[in-house]
Design a protein around this motif. Structure first.
Motif, short mmCIF file in Angstrom:
data_model
loop_
_atom_site.label_atom_id
_atom_site.label_comp_id
_atom_site.label_asym_id
_atom_site.label_seq_id
_atom_site.Cartn_x
_atom_site.Cartn_y
_atom_site.Cartn_z
N LEU A 98 -23.58 46.28 -19.64
CA LEU A 98 -23.96 45.88 -21.00
C LEU A 98 -23.58 46.94 -22.03
O LEU A 98 -23.26 46.60 -23.16
N GLU A 99 -23.59 48.20 -21.62
CA GLU A 99 -23.13 49.26 -22.53
C GLU A 99 -21.65 49.08 -22.84
O GLU A 99 -21.22 49.23 -23.98
N ALA A 100 -20.87 48.75 -21.82
CA ALA A 100 -19.43 48.56 -22.00
C ALA A 100 -19.12 47.28 -22.77
O ALA A 100 -18.19 47.23 -23.57
N ASP A 101 -19.92 46.23 -22.51
CA ASP A 101 -19.69 44.94 -23.15
C ASP A 101 -21.04 44.26 -23.38
O ASP A 101 -21.54 43.55 -22.51
N PRO A 102 -21.64 44.47 -24.56
CA PRO A 102 -22.96 43.89 -24.81
C PRO A 102 -22.96 42.36 -24.84
O PRO A 102 -24.02 41.75 -24.77
N GLY A 103 -21.81 41.76 -24.89
CA GLY A 103 -21.72 40.30 -24.87
C GLY A 103 -21.55 39.72 -23.48
O GLY A 103 -21.44 38.50 -23.32
N ALA A 104 -21.55 40.57 -22.46
CA ALA A 104 -21.33 40.11 -21.08
C ALA A 104 -22.41 39.12 -20.65
O ALA A 104 -23.59 39.47 -20.64
#
Length: 121
Positions: A98-104
């Motif tokens: 989620l840090e890398a891609d909060p839209g995951a």
């Protein structure tokens, strides 16, 4: 997930959505117009280049629209209290993901299964 973490992710999702919306607005300027090339001034290669550029612009716009939809869905999950849970298996999504891609929307395992299924098609 702690309320402070949720608020931090909400801010990140909103910021990313704002960036996507601005990029989408910028890309909208000439994307919907037909390709106009003056044949008196531009040779055959110039027409091909103009059509190719138009296709690239349309592809970029579609990518931005997909990103906008992903981020809007993440914001909905934040509002509904389901953010951080995989939309497929309901297991927690790793905080690093989620840090890398909060839209995951999916955990790493489900995302890998989805991509493997696409590759098999």
């Amino acid at each position: 997930m702690k309320p402070s973490e949720l608020e931090r992710f909400r801010a990140r999702v909103d910021a990313a959505l704002d960036v996507a919306l601005r990029a989408l607005a910028d890309s909208s300027a000439g994307d919907s117009r037909p390709v106009a090339v003056d044949p008196c001034c531009v040779g055959p290669q110039g027409r091909v280049d103009a059509v190719q550029q138009h296709a690239v612009d349309a592809g970029w716009r579609e990518t931005l629209l997909r990103e906008k939809r992903r981020l809007e869905a993440a914001r909905t999950r934040l509002d509904e209290g389901t953010f951080g849970a995989c939309c497929r298996c309901d297991e927690p999504i790793a905080p690093e993901r989620l840090e890398a891609d909060p839209g995951a929307p999916f955990c790493a395992a489900c995302q890998a299964e989805i991509e493997a299924g696409r590759a098999a098609d």
